[in-house]
Design a protein around this motif. Structure first.
Motif, PDB file in Angstrom:
ATOM      1  N   ARG A 117       3.864   4.899   7.598  1.00 35.87           N
ATOM      2  CA  ARG A 117       4.579   5.861   6.734  1.00 35.87           C
ATOM      3  C   ARG A 117       3.679   6.313   5.591  1.00 35.87           C
ATOM      4  NH1 ARG A 117       9.065   2.300   6.947  1.00 35.87           N
ATOM      5  NH2 ARG A 117       8.389   1.384   4.989  1.00 35.87           N
ATOM      6  N   ALA A 118       2.993   5.352   4.973  1.00 31.85           N
ATOM      7  CA  ALA A 118       2.148   5.672   3.811  1.00 31.85           C
ATOM      8  C   ALA A 118       1.014   6.607   4.215  1.00 31.85           C
ATOM      9  CB  ALA A 118       1.589   4.389   3.202  1.00 31.85           C
ATOM     10  N   PHE A 119       0.400   6.340   5.370  1.00 27.23           N
ATOM     11  CA  PHE A 119      -0.724   7.168   5.818  1.00 27.23           C
ATOM     12  C   PHE A 119      -0.240   8.581   6.149  1.00 27.23           C
ATOM     13  CE2 PHE A 119      -4.057   8.621   8.765  1.00 27.23           C
ATOM     14  CZ  PHE A 119      -5.179   8.377   7.982  1.00 27.23           C
ATOM     15  N   ALA A 120       0.895   8.670   6.841  1.00 24.82           N
ATOM     16  CA  ALA A 120       1.444   9.986   7.205  1.00 24.82           C
ATOM     17  C   ALA A 120       1.794  10.775   5.935  1.00 24.82           C
ATOM     18  CB  ALA A 120       2.680   9.817   8.080  1.00 24.82           C
ATOM     19  N   PHE A 121       2.354  10.088   4.954  1.00 27.01           N
ATOM     20  CA  PHE A 121       2.708  10.735   3.686  1.00 27.01           C
ATOM     21  C   PHE A 121       1.445  11.312   3.016  1.00 27.01           C
ATOM     22  CE2 PHE A 121       2.565   9.965  -0.936  1.00 27.01           C
ATOM     23  CZ  PHE A 121       3.471  10.929  -1.366  1.00 27.01           C
ATOM     24  N   LEU A 122       0.388  10.491   2.962  1.00 27.18           N
ATOM     25  CA  LEU A 122      -0.845  10.939   2.295  1.00 27.18           C
ATOM     26  C   LEU A 122      -1.508  12.087   3.067  1.00 27.18           C
ATOM     27  CD1 LEU A 122      -2.308   7.480   1.273  1.00 27.18           C
ATOM     28  CD2 LEU A 122      -1.527   9.261  -0.301  1.00 27.18           C
ATOM     29  N   LYS A 123      -1.484  11.981   4.382  1.00 29.62           N
ATOM     30  CA  LYS A 123      -2.094  13.015   5.208  1.00 29.62           C
ATOM     31  C   LYS A 123      -1.376  14.356   4.977  1.00 29.62           C
ATOM     32  CE  LYS A 123      -3.343  13.777   9.962  1.00 29.62           C
ATOM     33  NZ  LYS A 123      -3.256  13.322  11.334  1.00 29.62           N
ATOM     34  N   ASP A 124      -0.050  14.321   5.005  1.00 29.50           N
ATOM     35  CA  ASP A 124       0.722  15.550   4.745  1.00 29.50           C
ATOM     36  C   ASP A 124       0.407  16.098   3.365  1.00 29.50           C
ATOM     37  OD1 ASP A 124       1.966  15.412   7.127  1.00 29.50           O
ATOM     38  OD2 ASP A 124       3.942  14.794   6.359  1.00 29.50           O
ATOM     39  N   PHE A 125       0.373  15.193   2.388  1.00 30.01           N
ATOM     40  CA  PHE A 125       0.083  15.619   1.012  1.00 30.01           C
ATOM     41  C   PHE A 125      -1.272  16.318   0.952  1.00 30.01           C
ATOM     42  CE2 PHE A 125      -2.133  14.940  -2.953  1.00 30.01           C
ATOM     43  CZ  PHE A 125      -1.215  15.385  -3.895  1.00 30.01           C
ATOM     44  N   GLN A 137       4.096  10.471  -6.884  1.00 27.67           N
ATOM     45  CA  GLN A 137       5.316  10.839  -6.144  1.00 27.67           C
ATOM     46  C   GLN A 137       6.054   9.587  -5.696  1.00 27.67           C
ATOM     47  OE1 GLN A 137       5.088  13.781  -3.065  1.00 27.67           O
ATOM     48  NE2 GLN A 137       3.672  15.059  -4.221  1.00 27.67           N
ATOM     49  N   LEU A 138       6.484   8.801  -6.681  1.00 29.04           N
ATOM     50  CA  LEU A 138       7.280   7.619  -6.340  1.00 29.04           C
ATOM     51  C   LEU A 138       8.645   8.104  -5.871  1.00 29.04           C
ATOM     52  CD1 LEU A 138       6.560   5.186  -9.328  1.00 29.04           C
ATOM     53  CD2 LEU A 138       5.553   5.188  -7.049  1.00 29.04           C
ATOM     54  N   VAL A 159       0.822  -1.214   0.000  1.00 28.30           N
ATOM     55  CA  VAL A 159       0.000   0.000   0.000  1.00 28.30           C
ATOM     56  C   VAL A 159       0.858   1.267   0.000  1.00 28.30           C
ATOM     57  CG1 VAL A 159      -2.045  -1.068   0.983  1.00 28.30           C
ATOM     58  CG2 VAL A 159      -0.343  -0.056   2.522  1.00 28.30           C
ATOM     59  N   GLU A 160       2.108   1.136   0.384  1.00 26.03           N
ATOM     60  CA  GLU A 160       2.987   2.310   0.327  1.00 26.03           C
ATOM     61  C   GLU A 160       3.235   2.694  -1.140  1.00 26.03           C
ATOM     62  OE1 GLU A 160       6.666   1.902   2.537  1.00 26.03           O
ATOM     63  OE2 GLU A 160       6.591   4.025   3.050  1.00 26.03           O
ATOM     64  N   LEU A 161       3.396   1.680  -1.984  1.00 27.07           N
ATOM     65  CA  LEU A 161       3.550   1.948  -3.422  1.00 27.07           C
ATOM     66  C   LEU A 161       2.259   2.558  -3.986  1.00 27.07           C
ATOM     67  CD1 LEU A 161       5.183   1.732  -6.057  1.00 27.07           C
ATOM     68  CD2 LEU A 161       4.310  -0.600  -6.308  1.00 27.07           C
ATOM     69  N   ILE A 162       1.114   2.010  -3.582  1.00 25.92           N
ATOM     70  CA  ILE A 162      -0.176   2.561  -4.045  1.00 25.92           C
ATOM     71  C   ILE A 162      -0.291   4.030  -3.631  1.00 25.92           C
ATOM     72  CG2 ILE A 162      -2.700   2.427  -3.724  1.00 25.92           C
ATOM     73  CD1 ILE A 162      -2.411  -0.641  -3.637  1.00 25.92           C
ATOM     74  N   ALA A 163       0.085   4.326  -2.385  1.00 25.00           N
ATOM     75  CA  ALA A 163      -0.032   5.701  -1.874  1.00 25.00           C
ATOM     76  C   ALA A 163       0.812   6.670  -2.708  1.00 25.00           C
ATOM     77  CB  ALA A 163       0.410   5.745  -0.408  1.00 25.00           C
ATOM     78  N   HIS A 164       2.056   6.300  -2.949  1.00 22.15           N
ATOM     79  CA  HIS A 164       2.948   7.204  -3.685  1.00 22.15           C
ATOM     80  C   HIS A 164       2.554   7.302  -5.156  1.00 22.15           C
ATOM     81  CE1 HIS A 164       6.033   8.329  -0.681  1.00 22.15           C
ATOM     82  NE2 HIS A 164       5.533   7.266  -0.075  1.00 22.15           N
ATOM     83  N   ALA A 165       2.173   6.177  -5.750  1.00 24.91           N
ATOM     84  CA  ALA A 165       1.793   6.192  -7.168  1.00 24.91           C
ATOM     85  C   ALA A 165       0.512   7.005  -7.374  1.00 24.91           C
ATOM     86  CB  ALA A 165       1.610   4.760  -7.679  1.00 24.91           C
TER      87      ALA A 165
END
Ligand SMILES: Cc1cc2nc3c(=O)[nH]c(=O)nc-3n(C[C@H](O)[C@H](O)[C@H](O)COP(=O)(O)O)c2cc1C
Length: 192
Positions: A173-181, A70-71, A60-66
């Motif tokens: 990490r993925a959730f925090a990344f998306l939340k910040d975004f 923002q890979l 899901v981290e790849l899904i989040a960035h893709a």
């Protein structure tokens, strides 16, 4: 039934585009019906090249960035044999396909595809609420421009405990990344 996954297509300059998409699939996985918005580059790629590779993954981290293009690093890729395209080597399963028809009268096109080659590379992790929450957050992130900021915050507040209670470091990490975004994007739109 819709199956959420990742499709790889080729851009005009032959760069590999990695995009989460949820095609409709049938039990035998012989056909995939994509519903891309015509504004997406994946739509343009599928229409122009007529081929691609769809993947089932628990990353899901790849899904989040893709989802937000923002890979951080390009995932490991292997060239497909029967289509001009690339397989994500770390995915659980993949389906190389050819486009059979494109209906693009409405804002969301319907692209019907036939699977020409497929394989299972590894087992799927299984159900996990944190992974699902990240997938939901990734979908929200792609809709941030059309969503009300309050609605966005409510959704994130609802999803956060699932990630905290049931996730590992990658989900957090993925959730925090998306939340910040999303929250920085929402703040930008509020100012603009
Ligand atoms: C799980 C998931 C499923 C998605 N399914 C679709 C879909 O079926 N159609 C679509 O247009 N966008 C879908 N999206 C949104 C696209 O991934 C997103 O708009 C992306 O930025 C398009 O990228 P592109 O311009 O590189 O093709 C989905 C996103 C996620 C996270």
């Amino acid at each position: 039934v819709i199956l959420e996954g990742i499709v790889t297509t080729l851009d005009e300059d032959a760069a590999v585009r990695v995009t989460p998409m949820g095609p409709t699939v049938e039990e035998d996985f012989q056909r995939l019906i994509f519903r891309p918005f015509k504004t997406s580059r994946t739509f343009r790629n599928l229409k122009r090249t007529g081929q691609g590779v769809f993947h089932v993954t628990d990353d899901v981290e790849l899904i989040a960035h893709a989802a937000v293009d923002q890979l951080t690093t390009l995932p490991r890729l292997v060239a497909a044999q029967l289509v001009d395209g690339f397989i994500l080597a770390d995915a659980c399963r993949w389906y190389a396909f050819r486009v059979e028809s494109v209906q693009d009268e409405s804002p969301r096109a319907t692209i019907s595809c036939r699977v020409v080659e497929s394989a299972t590379e590894r087992e799927f992790f299984g159900f996990n609420r944190a992974k699902h929450a990240v997938v939901e957050a990734a979908i929200l992130a792609t809709r941030v421009q059309i969503m009300d900021v309050r609605e966005l915050r409510d959704e994130l507040r609802r999803l956060a405990p699932l990630v905290q209670k049931t996730g590992g470091p990658a989900e957090r990490r993925a959730f925090a990344f998306l939340k910040d975004f999303m929250l920085s994007d929402a703040a930008d739109s509020a100012q603009g």
